[in-house]
Design a protein around this motif. Structure first.
Motif, PDB file in Angstrom:
ATOM      1  N   TYR A 115     -24.347  11.147 -26.458  1.00  0.00           N
ATOM      2  CA  TYR A 115     -24.188  12.497 -27.008  1.00  0.00           C
ATOM      3  C   TYR A 115     -23.642  12.464 -28.427  1.00  0.00           C
ATOM      4  CZ  TYR A 115     -19.270  12.742 -25.113  1.00  0.00           C
ATOM      5  OH  TYR A 115     -17.956  12.548 -24.809  1.00  0.00           O
ATOM      6  N   GLU A 151     -15.097  16.879 -18.995  1.00  0.00           N
ATOM      7  CA  GLU A 151     -14.684  16.866 -20.400  1.00  0.00           C
ATOM      8  C   GLU A 151     -14.282  18.258 -20.890  1.00  0.00           C
ATOM      9  OE1 GLU A 151     -15.613  14.320 -23.217  1.00  0.00           O
ATOM     10  OE2 GLU A 151     -16.408  12.737 -21.945  1.00  0.00           O
ATOM     11  N   ILE A 205     -18.456  18.120 -13.362  1.00  0.00           N
ATOM     12  CA  ILE A 205     -18.706  16.785 -12.822  1.00  0.00           C
ATOM     13  C   ILE A 205     -17.800  15.755 -13.485  1.00  0.00           C
ATOM     14  CG2 ILE A 205     -20.475  14.998 -12.483  1.00  0.00           C
ATOM     15  CD1 ILE A 205     -22.574  17.276 -12.635  1.00  0.00           C
ATOM     16  N   PHE A 206     -17.072  15.014 -12.666  1.00  0.00           N
ATOM     17  CA  PHE A 206     -16.236  13.914 -13.152  1.00  0.00           C
ATOM     18  C   PHE A 206     -17.072  12.630 -13.143  1.00  0.00           C
ATOM     19  CE2 PHE A 206     -11.768  15.506 -13.367  1.00  0.00           C
ATOM     20  CZ  PHE A 206     -12.048  16.833 -13.115  1.00  0.00           C
ATOM     21  N   PHE A 224     -19.352  -2.445 -18.024  1.00  0.00           N
ATOM     22  CA  PHE A 224     -18.562  -3.484 -17.353  1.00  0.00           C
ATOM     23  C   PHE A 224     -19.441  -4.337 -16.430  1.00  0.00           C
ATOM     24  CE2 PHE A 224     -13.973  -1.584 -17.620  1.00  0.00           C
ATOM     25  CZ  PHE A 224     -14.062  -1.640 -19.005  1.00  0.00           C
ATOM     26  N   THR A 235     -15.347  -5.429 -22.348  1.00  0.00           N
ATOM     27  CA  THR A 235     -14.679  -4.750 -23.463  1.00  0.00           C
ATOM     28  C   THR A 235     -13.884  -3.553 -22.978  1.00  0.00           C
ATOM     29  OG1 THR A 235     -16.693  -3.468 -23.770  1.00  0.00           O
ATOM     30  CG2 THR A 235     -16.442  -5.414 -25.140  1.00  0.00           C
ATOM     31  N   ILE A 236     -12.599  -3.614 -23.170  1.00  0.00           N
ATOM     32  CA  ILE A 236     -11.762  -2.470 -22.808  1.00  0.00           C
ATOM     33  C   ILE A 236     -11.338  -1.781 -24.103  1.00  0.00           C
ATOM     34  CG2 ILE A 236      -9.546  -1.779 -21.812  1.00  0.00           C
ATOM     35  CD1 ILE A 236      -9.882  -4.042 -19.821  1.00  0.00           C
ATOM     36  N   ARG A 244      -9.483   6.811 -14.862  1.00  0.00           N
ATOM     37  CA  ARG A 244     -10.682   7.570 -14.487  1.00  0.00           C
ATOM     38  C   ARG A 244     -10.814   7.520 -12.969  1.00  0.00           C
ATOM     39  NH1 ARG A 244     -10.240   8.524 -19.094  1.00  0.00           N
ATOM     40  NH2 ARG A 244     -11.827   8.674 -20.737  1.00  0.00           N
ATOM     41  N   ILE A 278      -8.501   1.784 -16.397  1.00  0.00           N
ATOM     42  CA  ILE A 278      -9.737   1.103 -16.819  1.00  0.00           C
ATOM     43  C   ILE A 278      -9.579  -0.413 -16.682  1.00  0.00           C
ATOM     44  CG2 ILE A 278     -11.222   0.685 -18.838  1.00  0.00           C
ATOM     45  CD1 ILE A 278     -11.646   3.392 -17.313  1.00  0.00           C
ATOM     46  N   VAL A 301     -11.153   4.551 -28.375  1.00  0.00           N
ATOM     47  CA  VAL A 301     -12.135   5.532 -28.827  1.00  0.00           C
ATOM     48  C   VAL A 301     -11.390   6.811 -29.221  1.00  0.00           C
ATOM     49  CG1 VAL A 301     -14.149   6.867 -28.099  1.00  0.00           C
ATOM     50  CG2 VAL A 301     -13.801   4.543 -27.244  1.00  0.00           C
ATOM     51  N   ARG A 308      -7.693  11.028 -16.065  1.00  0.00           N
ATOM     52  CA  ARG A 308      -8.660  11.982 -15.510  1.00  0.00           C
ATOM     53  C   ARG A 308      -8.764  11.771 -14.004  1.00  0.00           C
ATOM     54  NH1 ARG A 308     -14.347  11.641 -18.021  1.00  0.00           N
ATOM     55  NH2 ARG A 308     -13.495  12.743 -19.814  1.00  0.00           N
TER      56      ARG A 308
HETATM   57  O1  LIG Z   1     -19.243   9.315 -16.320  1.00  0.00           O
HETATM   58  C1  LIG Z   1     -19.130  10.527 -16.386  1.00  0.00           C
HETATM   59  O2  LIG Z   1     -19.526  11.237 -15.549  1.00  0.00           O
HETATM   60  C2  LIG Z   1     -18.491  11.100 -17.590  1.00  0.00           C
HETATM   61  O3  LIG Z   1     -18.550  10.089 -18.593  1.00  0.00           O
HETATM   62  C3  LIG Z   1     -18.132  10.428 -19.882  1.00  0.00           C
HETATM   63  O4  LIG Z   1     -16.743  10.467 -19.961  1.00  0.00           O
HETATM   64  P1  LIG Z   1     -15.869   9.133 -20.116  1.00  0.00           P
HETATM   65  O5  LIG Z   1     -14.875   9.146 -19.032  1.00  0.00           O
HETATM   66  O6  LIG Z   1     -15.337   9.017 -21.473  1.00  0.00           O
HETATM   67  O7  LIG Z   1     -16.910   7.964 -19.842  1.00  0.00           O
HETATM   68  P2  LIG Z   1     -16.963   6.449 -20.220  1.00  0.00           P
HETATM   69  O8  LIG Z   1     -17.674   6.232 -21.481  1.00  0.00           O
HETATM   70  O9  LIG Z   1     -17.498   5.820 -19.034  1.00  0.00           O
HETATM   71  O10 LIG Z   1     -15.461   5.951 -20.467  1.00  0.00           O
HETATM   72  C4  LIG Z   1     -14.515   5.817 -19.461  1.00  0.00           C
HETATM   73  C5  LIG Z   1     -13.336   5.038 -20.034  1.00  0.00           C
HETATM   74  O11 LIG Z   1     -13.682   3.679 -20.159  1.00  0.00           O
HETATM   75  C6  LIG Z   1     -13.484   3.247 -21.495  1.00  0.00           C
HETATM   76  N1  LIG Z   1     -14.528   2.270 -21.815  1.00  0.00           N
HETATM   77  C7  LIG Z   1     -15.835   2.609 -21.835  1.00  0.00           C
HETATM   78  C8  LIG Z   1     -16.782   1.666 -22.106  1.00  0.00           C
HETATM   79  C9  LIG Z   1     -16.394   0.354 -22.357  1.00  0.00           C
HETATM   80  O12 LIG Z   1     -17.212  -0.565 -22.605  1.00  0.00           O
HETATM   81  N2  LIG Z   1     -15.075   0.045 -22.305  1.00  0.00           N
HETATM   82  C10 LIG Z   1     -14.127   0.979 -22.061  1.00  0.00           C
HETATM   83  O13 LIG Z   1     -12.943   0.646 -22.010  1.00  0.00           O
HETATM   84  C11 LIG Z   1     -13.558   4.494 -22.333  1.00  0.00           C
HETATM   85  O14 LIG Z   1     -12.874   4.310 -23.523  1.00  0.00           O
HETATM   86  C12 LIG Z   1     -12.923   5.481 -21.416  1.00  0.00           C
HETATM   87  O15 LIG Z   1     -11.552   5.399 -21.520  1.00  0.00           O
HETATM   88  C13 LIG Z   1     -18.853  11.710 -20.309  1.00  0.00           C
HETATM   89  O16 LIG Z   1     -18.371  12.141 -21.492  1.00  0.00           O
HETATM   90  C14 LIG Z   1     -18.767  12.791 -19.304  1.00  0.00           C
HETATM   91  O17 LIG Z   1     -19.597  13.842 -19.658  1.00  0.00           O
HETATM   92  C15 LIG Z   1     -19.190  12.359 -17.978  1.00  0.00           C
HETATM   93  O18 LIG Z   1     -18.900  13.393 -17.057  1.00  0.00           O
END
Ligand SMILES: O=C(O)[C@H]1O[C@H](OP(=O)(O)OP(=O)(O)OC[C@H]2O[C@@H](n3ccc(=O)[nH]c3=O)[C@H](O)[C@@H]2O)[C@H](O)[C@@H](O)[C@@H]1O
Length: 812
Positions: A115, A151, A205-206, A224, A235-236, A244, A278, A301, A308
């Motif tokens: 997005y 979100e 949706i979560f 992952f 990568t974290i 999450r 995470i 990021v 969450r």
């Molecule tokens: O999976 C979903 O359903 C949600 O995913 C995203 O939200 P977000 O939680 O930011 O999704 P991710 O990109 O999967 O990130 C989750 C966490 O893992 C971290 N992350 C992600 C990717 C990565 O390689 N490493 C890492 O540490 C991110 O920084 C974040 O803290 C979308 O923005 C939401 O719309 C959606 O509802």
């Protein structure tokens, strides 16, 4: 009978498939009243496609509108062409005019990298796109469910998040395009509901995960898993302390459908309340994958929510919904999906997820699947899959033999287009399609994971998406080897017959045997019934005593066999194959019974060929002695069974091979054994005779049907009291199409000649012949229990010159 029915059905199905009809999973039938027309925007995406599957199976008409920005056609290609399914390549930023009852509005990129990649488009989709869908809902009075997101809570300060929490969203940052456009979309839903009185549902949706996530999704689950699978660093972003909660996609789909059909129109959280940091999550995945990856911490990021977790009290109370799939289970399925995804090397090897619930839907699928687990090897796997491309490689490298491949029916392309046909999992159906075989041992190939068959759903996937064939390594495939093995076994056996045969040539002995035969004939005339083995034995002993036949050979030689041999000197030729078998019997039996220890203590070891319909002959193949190469009766039996199964050989062709071998043997050992009927070509050629002399007995001609299969029994020779091994129902080749010939003055197809027997018409359907003896002009048959005795007159021994033998299948 039921097996037969199944086979027939499967054959019909195969015909349909070969005719090019696509097969679909069976959907529930819904009446006009209950069936809804449902639009799913973004139906080709990750969540959307799972929703499509569920609604299709429920029997609804499903229309997917997708612009394939992040969605993929292959996620829903299994429904394309189904009468309840329609796919529209449509960007909902433009209005859509169709007639529907419900709208699941899921279209939107959802992964942060996606997005953020085109934020303007993201805003347009969620704002203009949602307006368009709400407009459609208003026009056709459809109910609309909007897929909102966790979100909308932004970087939440309330934990866990309830629906009443207004959120903490940055309206001016990289995530704003998504967060804010989703928020405005929720606002529009409310406005339309209020102003236009349309029915709306909002699901927040979560984090959701599962198969069909995009490889480049960029979200934490796919990242992952892929990193762990490839042993790359995990990568974290940030400290890894952010949390999450992850819901498996099937749980979410359940919730969405429940919400749509509820009467609750305010936003509702949909997610799994189990919360992980995470870092924890990375370790769980690393552990499940069994990876050597290390965790690498990268820059956080921007605006990344620190925590969450959904409060799902509302869904629990109102919908009676809560997630049921445990994290480990869901992750394992997802890992398996990505593992396959990584193996895809060619377009034809599409890895599309086959939902488990479909397996449940077709409850008979899983039960009929018998797929070996673990890696395929030549020895433990009957069926090997390969793609068309791989097929070529394997032909080149010799794993698939070109020869065999050429013989195969290539018209099975439809097979791969019909993934969900449960019948493909049926063994007999599979057999039908197992066209390829190994030509040399194959032990798997690390680079070719198509050969790894893990479970039934993998099997399905392979079948569908890798355009796969299966390769069968059955006994049949090694027929030629087996046949030469059989021949060498027979060489051995025949070699040991030579001394016996020279004895038999002795006229004195023949006289004795002749006497013996007459004695037996007398007994028969007196209607002495041979009711059991003991009686028979006694009878034989008495007879032998009476005859003063005291040579060791006589003590052991079956009356039948000797009589049969004796008969040869007077009646030059008979018309059926059974006789050839009898002759073979006699050679082998005499050769070995003479040498087999304790043969009178137990039943003599033997191999009997019994047809399923009517007995044809008993073929006593006794094992050679210790001085000869060891070949167990069972081995000979197996070889024989394999040989008989071979479709390229007719029985006479096989006998031809055996007699050739025997003659070759006799030449090489400078021994003359060719007087014996089995080695005498005139007997073989008598299988294809032309009879021009009608006999007065032709009304006695009883034609035995060609057996469809043989039951083979062998008894072990190494023990005093033998154990019986049975190999039931060895299929026999269909009778060959040969020119019509004249049999006993009647024109008949020569195929029936193989088993034509001079028997009275009252012959019972089943009987076993162990005793066959002939006089100059008659033939008698007695079954082992002595219950049936038949005598019929033979045609006069003035046959026309035998016709040339058709060329054998294999020439030496
Ligand atoms: O999976 C979903 O359903 C949600 O995913 C995203 O939200 P977000 O939680 O930011 O999704 P991710 O990109 O999967 O990130 C989750 C966490 O893992 C971290 N992350 C992600 C990717 C990565 O390689 N490493 C890492 O540490 C991110 O920084 C974040 O803290 C979308 O923005 C939401 O719309 C959606 O509802």
């Amino acid at each position: 009978i039921s097996e037969q029915t199944t086979i027939t059905q499967l054959e019909q199905r195969i015909k349909a498939l070969e005719a090019g009809k696509t097969q679909y999973p069976e959907v529930t039938y819904l009446s006009y009243k209950d069936r809804k027309r449902i639009l799913i925007t973004g139906g080709a995406g990750f969540v959307g496609s799972h929703l499509v599957d569920r609604l299709m199976l429920q029997g609804h008409e499903v229309i997917v509108a997708d612009n394939f920005f992040t969605g993929r056609k292959r996620n829903i290609e299994h429904w394309i062409g189904h009468e309840n399914f329609e796919l529209i390549n449509h960007d909902i930023v433009n209005p859509l005019f169709i007639e529907v009852d419900q709208i699941y509005h899921l279209a939107s990129p959802a992964s942060p990298p996606h997005y953020m990649w085109n934020p303007v488009k993201t805003i347009k989709v969620n704002s203009i796109g949602t307006i368009n869908m709400l407009g459609l809902a208003r026009r056709v009075r459809a109910r609309l469910l909007f897929a909102s997101t966790s979100e909308v809570y932004g970087d939440p300060e309330v934990h866990p998040q309830t629906e009443t929490y207004f959120g903490n969203v940055n309206s001016f940052g990289p995530r704003a395009c998504y967060d804010e456009s989703k928020r405005v979309a929720e606002a529009m839903c409310y406005a339309y509901a209020k102003q236009e009185r349309i029915s709306i549902r909002i699901a927040r949706i979560f984090n959701t995960y599962g198969p069909r996530m995009h490889m480049d999704d960029g979200r934490v689950v796919s990242n992952f898993i892929l990193q762990a699978l490839q042993n790359e660093s995990i990568t974290i972003y940030g400290s890894g302390k952010q949390t999450r909660s992850f819901a498996y996609v099937s749980d979410l789909v359940d919730g969405l459908i429940k919400l749509m059909n509820s009467n609750y129109s305010s936003p509702m959280n949909m997610g799994n309340p189990d919360e992980y940091t995470i870092e924890q999550f990375a370790l769980i995945i690393k552990d499940l994958v069994g990876s050597n990856s290390t965790l690498v911490f990268k820059e956080a990021v921007t605006d990344d929510p620190k925590q969450r977790r959904p409060d799902i009290t509302l869904a629990k109370t109102l919908l009676n919904w809560q997630p049921t799939v445990k994290l480990n289970d869901g992750l394992n399925k997802t890992i398996a999906y990505f593992r396959n995804e990584l193996l895809v090397k060619r377009h034809s090897e599409r890895n599309v997820y086959f939902p488990t619930e479909w397996m449940h839907h077709h409850s008979d699928i899983s039960s009929t699947v018998k797929v070996p687990s673990g890696r395929c090897t030549f020895s433990d796997c009957k069926y090997i899959h390969c793609t068309r491309d791989e097929e070529e490689d394997y032909i080149k490298s010799g794993i698939i033999s070109q020869n065999i491949q050429n013989q195969l029916d290539r018209g099975i392309g439809n097979y791969s287009d019909t993934p969900y046909c449960k019948d493909f999992l049926n063994d007999s159906c599979r057999r039908k399609y197992c066209k390829y075989r190994h030509s040399k041992p194959f032990h798997g190939n690390d680079n070719t994971q198509s050969f790894e068959i893990k479970n039934s759903s993998t099997l399905l996937r392979k079948r569908k998406y890798s355009n796969s064939y299966c390769i069968e390594s059955t006994k049949r495939s090694r027929h030629h080897d087996m046949f030469s093995d059989l021949l060498s076994s027979l060489f051995t056996i025949l070699a040991s017959t030579q001394t016996v045969l020279s004895d038999l040539r002795n006229d004195t002995l023949n006289e004795k045997l002749q006497k013996l035969k007459e004695q037996l004939n007398d007994l028969k005339m007196k209607n002495v019934m041979l009711t059991d083995e003991n009686t028979k034995l006694k009878l034989q002993q008495t007879t032998l005593k009476d005859c003063n036949a005291n040579s060791s050979l006589e003590n052991r030689t079956n009356i039948t066999m000797s009589a049969s041999l004796q008969q040869q000197s007077t009646v030059p030729s008979t018309l059926n194959l059974n006789h050839l078998f009898d002759s073979l019997n006699s050679i082998v039996h005499m050769a070995t019974s003479n040498l087999s220890p304790n043969s009178t203590a137990c039943n003599e070891p033997s191999i009997s060929l019994l047809t399923s319909q009517q007995s044809v002959h008993s073929l006593n193949l006794l094992p050679p002695t210790s001085s000869a190469p060891v070949t167990s009766a069972n081995n000979v039996l197996k070889h024989l069974a394999d040989t008989l199964q071979q479709t390229s050989y007719t029985l006479p062709q096989m006998i031809w091979q055996i007699s050739n071998a025997a003659r070759a043997l006799s030449t090489s050992t400078n021994q003359t054994i060719s007087h014996h009927p089995i080695l005498n070509n005139t007997h073989l050629t008598s299988v294809y005779p032309s009879f021009h002399n009608p006999t007065p007995y032709e009304h006695h001609q009883f034609q035995m049907p060609i057996p469809a299969s043989l039951s083979l029994q062998s008894s072990s020779y190494s023990q005093k009291c033998p154990t019986i091994t049975t190999i039931p129902n060895v299929p026999l080749p269909p009778p060959p199409l040969l020119p019509t010939i004249n049999l006993c003055g009647k024109t008949t197809s020569s195929s029936s000649l193989y088993d034509s027997f001079c028997l009275p018409p009252r012959a019972p359907a089943t009987f076993t012949t162990t005793t066959t003896y002939r006089t100059k002009d008659s033939m008698s048959l007695i079954d082992p229990m002595g219950q049936y005795q038949y005598q019929c007159l033979l045609p006069p021994p003035s046959f026309s010159t035998p016709q040339p033998v058709p060329p054998p299948f294999i020439s030496h």
